[in-house]
Design a protein around this motif. Structure first.
Motif, PDB file in Angstrom:
ATOM      1  N   VAL A  44       0.841  -1.123   0.207  1.00  0.00           N
ATOM      2  CA  VAL A  44      -0.164   0.455   0.181  1.00  0.00           C
ATOM      3  C   VAL A  44       0.951   1.358  -0.090  1.00  0.00           C
ATOM      4  N   LEU A  45       0.759   1.882  -0.726  1.00  0.00           N
ATOM      5  CA  LEU A  45       1.541   3.610  -1.024  1.00  0.00           C
ATOM      6  C   LEU A  45       0.432   3.894   0.343  1.00  0.00           C
ATOM      7  N   THR A  46       0.689   5.734   0.683  1.00  0.00           N
ATOM      8  CA  THR A  46       0.854   6.287   1.452  1.00  0.00           C
ATOM      9  C   THR A  46      -0.296   7.090   0.919  1.00  0.00           C
ATOM     10  N   VAL A  47      -0.257   8.157   1.377  1.00  0.00           N
ATOM     11  CA  VAL A  47      -0.957   9.141   0.637  1.00  0.00           C
ATOM     12  C   VAL A  47      -0.503  10.502   0.041  1.00  0.00           C
ATOM     13  N   ASP A  48       0.735  10.514   0.924  1.00  0.00           N
ATOM     14  CA  ASP A  48       1.675  10.812   0.072  1.00  0.00           C
ATOM     15  C   ASP A  48       2.445  10.332  -1.258  1.00  0.00           C
TER      16      ASP A  48
END
Length: 308
Positions: A114-118
């Motif tokens: 999963v990627l962070t929002v940033d």
């Protein structure tokens, strides 16, 4: 594969591909899993479905473990075996489902990347290439914004058509597994990116086509004016991730995982996310309800009266 399994396997593939309408890639995965399973059974002298025992199934999973297969891979193979045995029982090819009591190995529910929002923001900014108006850049930006906005599968992104998008209502229609349709919202960022692509990009790509009948339906086109392929989407995601400096494993499904995780973290309930993702079972969606160690610690430090 001997005749004892051949007919049953052929019937099984028709069942999941035609009667249940599973995607071609899913049917291919089932076919591969079952073929390997049967090949292994035959090395033990088992040539008929009704000769398989529960111990045989357990031994096969153990053999996969010894071969170094990941927990997730073993769980997937066992799921294929369960499906095959249930079908065999329904066809009266066996008198009992000997696989039913065999459980998936521990650790099979590995959390997805999963990627962070940033990181998502960096990825989508990198897709814009500094505001370039090149039609390929406009397409890439629209494609990635669309995938993160909808949480779609790569097959749904490549299959989406112009008439599946309603930019006025901010809605997209997706064709999921088993030819099941669902409506998902389109956020303002995705709508703006798609509008820019339609206004100044897609027409130019369509005119590059050498086909007598241009691709009039597909939303996303490749550089030759044809419907974009799954492989092209993979390459776009990978190349954009490299430009964004993202070092995590990155593939089209990463955006789907990130979409679901960010919704859950933002307060969305699991049932809503299940509908948006097009999952048949809420159990599949619940993997996204995990709490990261960082979130756990932050919540503890801010909530416990004696944490500090």
């Amino acid at each position: 594969m001997t005749n004892g399994f051949t007919k049953l396997t052929e019937q099984f593939l028709v069942h999941i591909g035609v009667e249940r309408g599973l995607a071609t890639a899913t049917v291919t995965a089932y076919e591969s899993d079952i073929a390997k399973y049967i090949d292994w059974l035959e090395t033990r002298g088992i040539h008929e479905p009704d000769a398989i025992t529960k111990q045989d199934v357990e031994d096969y999973i153990a053999a996969l473990d010894q071969a170094g297969e990941s927990a997730r891979s073993k769980a997937r193979r066992l799921a294929s075996i369960h499906e095959f045995h249930r079908f065999a029982l329904g066809q009266h090819a066996v008198t009992a489902d000997v696989s039913a009591a065999v459980k998936a190995p521990k650790g099979a529910s590995t959390l997805p990347d999963v990627l962070t929002v940033d990181e998502v923001t960096r990825l989508l900014d990198a897709a814009a290439a500094g505001g370039s108006t090149d039609p390929v850049v406009l397409r890439d930006k629209a494609l990635l914004e669309f995938m993160y906005a909808t949480g779609c599968r790569v097959s749904e992104a490549t299959g989406v058509n112009l008439d599946d998008i309603d930019l006025d209502e901010h809605i997209a229609r997706l064709m999921g597994k088993g030819s099941k349709q669902r409506l998902v919202p389109l956020g303002s960022y995705a709508c703006r990116a798609i509008t820019a692509y339609l206004n100044a990009g897609r027409g130019k790509l369509e005119r590059r086509s050498s086909a007598k009948i241009p691709e009039r339906r597909a939303l996303f086109l490749n550089k030759r004016g044809k419907r974009i392929s799954r492989q092209s989407v993979w390459e776009i995601v990978k190349a954009t991730g490299e430009r964004a400096g993202i070092t995590k494993p990155l593939h089209p499904h990463t955006l789907r995982h990130s979409f679901a995780t960010h919704l859950i973290q933002g307060g969305a309930d699991v049932r809503t996310v299940q509908e948006l993702l097009g999952h048949a079972s809420v159990t599949t969606t619940q993997i996204y309800t995990h709490v990261s160690p960082e979130t756990l610690i932050e919540t503890y430090l801010t909530s416990h009266p004696r944490a500090r």
